[in-house]
Design a protein around this motif. Structure first.
Motif, PDB file in Angstrom:
ATOM      1  N   LEU A  82       1.023  -1.335   0.131  1.00 17.79           N
ATOM      2  CA  LEU A  82       0.128  -0.024  -0.011  1.00 17.79           C
ATOM      3  C   LEU A  82       1.000   1.199  -0.012  1.00 17.79           C
ATOM      4  N   GLY A  83       1.836   1.394   0.907  1.00 15.09           N
ATOM      5  CA  GLY A  83       2.981   2.295   0.600  1.00 15.09           C
ATOM      6  C   GLY A  83       3.427   2.660  -0.426  1.00 15.09           C
ATOM      7  N   ALA A  84       3.837   1.446  -1.060  1.00 12.96           N
ATOM      8  CA  ALA A  84       4.717   1.928  -2.260  1.00 12.96           C
ATOM      9  C   ALA A  84       3.666   2.093  -3.390  1.00 12.96           C
ATOM     10  N   ALA A  85       2.375   1.727  -3.459  1.00 18.94           N
ATOM     11  CA  ALA A  85       1.229   1.969  -4.552  1.00 18.94           C
ATOM     12  C   ALA A  85       1.035   3.618  -4.273  1.00 18.94           C
ATOM     13  N   VAL A  86       1.324   4.104  -3.137  1.00 22.30           N
ATOM     14  CA  VAL A  86       1.130   5.699  -3.093  1.00 22.30           C
ATOM     15  C   VAL A  86       2.457   6.177  -3.440  1.00 22.30           C
ATOM     16  N   ALA A  87       3.277   5.735  -2.695  1.00 21.89           N
ATOM     17  CA  ALA A  87       4.681   6.619  -2.879  1.00 21.89           C
ATOM     18  C   ALA A  87       5.369   6.644  -4.139  1.00 21.89           C
ATOM     19  N   LEU A  88       5.313   5.546  -5.189  1.00 25.71           N
ATOM     20  CA  LEU A  88       5.814   5.648  -6.435  1.00 25.71           C
ATOM     21  C   LEU A  88       4.914   6.450  -7.400  1.00 25.71           C
ATOM     22  N   PRO A  89       3.721   6.334  -7.448  1.00 21.85           N
ATOM     23  CA  PRO A  89       3.263   7.642  -8.565  1.00 21.85           C
ATOM     24  C   PRO A  89       3.545   8.891  -8.018  1.00 21.85           C
ATOM     25  N   LEU A  90       3.484   9.153  -6.701  1.00 24.72           N
ATOM     26  CA  LEU A  90       3.693  10.613  -5.882  1.00 24.72           C
ATOM     27  C   LEU A  90       5.064  11.129  -6.487  1.00 24.72           C
ATOM     28  N   CYS A 138       1.322   0.362   8.829  1.00 21.78           N
ATOM     29  CA  CYS A 138       2.778  -0.020   8.188  1.00 21.78           C
ATOM     30  C   CYS A 138       3.149   0.822   7.121  1.00 21.78           C
ATOM     31  N   ALA A 139       1.970   1.024   6.319  1.00 25.63           N
ATOM     32  CA  ALA A 139       2.004   1.966   5.020  1.00 25.63           C
ATOM     33  C   ALA A 139       2.527   3.210   5.144  1.00 25.63           C
ATOM     34  N   LEU A 140       1.961   3.724   6.489  1.00 27.65           N
ATOM     35  CA  LEU A 140       2.521   5.335   6.770  1.00 27.65           C
ATOM     36  C   LEU A 140       4.068   5.096   6.921  1.00 27.65           C
ATOM     37  N   MET A 141       4.538   4.000   7.573  1.00 24.67           N
ATOM     38  CA  MET A 141       6.205   4.015   8.089  1.00 24.67           C
ATOM     39  C   MET A 141       6.856   3.751   6.877  1.00 24.67           C
ATOM     40  N   VAL A 142       6.492   2.949   6.087  1.00 25.95           N
ATOM     41  CA  VAL A 142       7.295   2.731   4.600  1.00 25.95           C
ATOM     42  C   VAL A 142       7.075   3.746   3.544  1.00 25.95           C
ATOM     43  N   PHE A 143       6.276   4.424   3.660  1.00 33.23           N
ATOM     44  CA  PHE A 143       5.816   5.622   2.657  1.00 33.23           C
ATOM     45  C   PHE A 143       7.035   6.668   2.572  1.00 33.23           C
ATOM     46  N   PRO A 145      10.455   6.659   3.094  1.00 33.03           N
ATOM     47  CA  PRO A 145      11.603   5.966   2.770  1.00 33.03           C
ATOM     48  C   PRO A 145      11.615   5.682   0.995  1.00 33.03           C
ATOM     49  N   ILE A 146      10.471   4.932   0.673  1.00 38.15           N
ATOM     50  CA  ILE A 146      10.498   4.710  -0.646  1.00 38.15           C
ATOM     51  C   ILE A 146      10.154   6.118  -1.517  1.00 38.15           C
ATOM     52  N   LEU A 147       9.452   7.187  -1.136  1.00 40.54           N
ATOM     53  CA  LEU A 147       9.138   8.170  -1.698  1.00 40.54           C
ATOM     54  C   LEU A 147      10.483   8.888  -2.060  1.00 40.54           C
ATOM     55  N   ILE A 148      11.148   9.166  -1.039  1.00 42.11           N
ATOM     56  CA  ILE A 148      12.489   9.666  -0.886  1.00 42.11           C
ATOM     57  C   ILE A 148      13.581   9.104  -1.738  1.00 42.11           C
TER      58      ILE A 148
END
Length: 264
Positions: A82-90, A138-143, A145-148
């Protein structure tokens, strides 16, 4: 100097590097065992390695334990996805749009500064209890580092390569698919690697605050009963889970490097 000598010099360091983690683990176990033997602390303060091993063996034959492992693993992987699905497009939007970057960038650090244990009670109030809010934590925690990592990877692409692709007629989508994402892939995978490892922490914190039936809840029960050996065993399993997720993404990263090196 024969041709076999340089080959031996290349192989020996590789074997030593492969053995280094195991040697370090043996040193840690030996130091732990000698500390228990010499200092003789009470078992509730520091159990012996054999006592922890006994608890691990007992747990491995318990269906309840494997159910808890499955629950925590599901929460961690679901939150990471879930975190990757939001972070990558952003990250792509931030890379492509200066306006979006200016609007979002000041608030990104705040998402990392807020501790998970402070967010968990709010999620329990807003979303309720169960699997959903723990996955969201968990999604909030991984969001972050994946985004940056993804943004950094996209921003450090050689602009000469991008300009050449544009001169060849590549549109925005083709540029993203064939140039930007492949070149930024190492950074993206590095962010996913760190994020997946952090997701295990998010799952444990969520279970401790919001309940559940995973390893975090088992750890809470062991703490309340002063079962220190059991806590050590559960923590070792959590470490193995985080290391396994980390190593899995690292393996994908190495495979991607190998495939990229074979391309013309």
């Amino acid at each position: 100097m024969t041709s076999s000598e340089p080959r031996e010099r290349r192989v020996r360091p590789t074997g030593l590097l492969a053995a280094a983690p195991w040697l370090f683990a043996v040193l840690l176990l030996a130091g732990w065992a000698f500390t228990v033997l010499l200092a003789a602390p009470p078992p509730y303060m520091l159990p012996s390695p054999l006592a922890v091993l006994d608890r691990l063996v007992t747990a491995f034959f318990s269906p309840r334990f494997w159910s808890a492992v499955q629950e925590t693993f599901t929460e961690a992987v679901g939150g990471s996805a879930l975190g990757a699905a939001v972070a990558l497009p952003l990250s792509i939007g931030i890379h492509r749009s200066r306006l979006l970057n200016a609007a979002v960038a000041p608030f990104l650090g705040a998402t990392q500064a807020i501790p998970a244990i402070a967010v968990a009670p709010l999620l329990a109030i807003w979303v309720g209890y169960g699997l959903g809010p723990i996955v969201l934590l968990c999604a909030l925690m991984v969001f972050f580092p994946i985004l940056i990592s993804s943004v950094v990877g996209l921003r450090h692409i050689d602009h000469h390569v991008v300009d050449a692709a544009r001169m060849d007629g590549a549109d925005s989508f083709a540029l993203l698919r064939h140039i930007e994402l492949p070149l930024a892939l190492p950074n993206i995978l590095a962010g996913l690697r760190n994020g997946f490892a952090l997701s295990v922490t998010g799952a444990v914190v969520g279970e401790m605050v919001m309940g559940g039936s995973g390893l975090g809840q088992l750890l809470t029960a062991q703490r309340d009963s002063v079962d220190t050996a059991g806590m050590f065993a559960t923590i070792l399993v959590l470490c193995a889970m985080a290391s396994g997720l980390y190593g899995l993404i690292h393996l994908v990263e190495r495979r991607s490097h190998t495939v990229a090196s074979l391309l013309p």
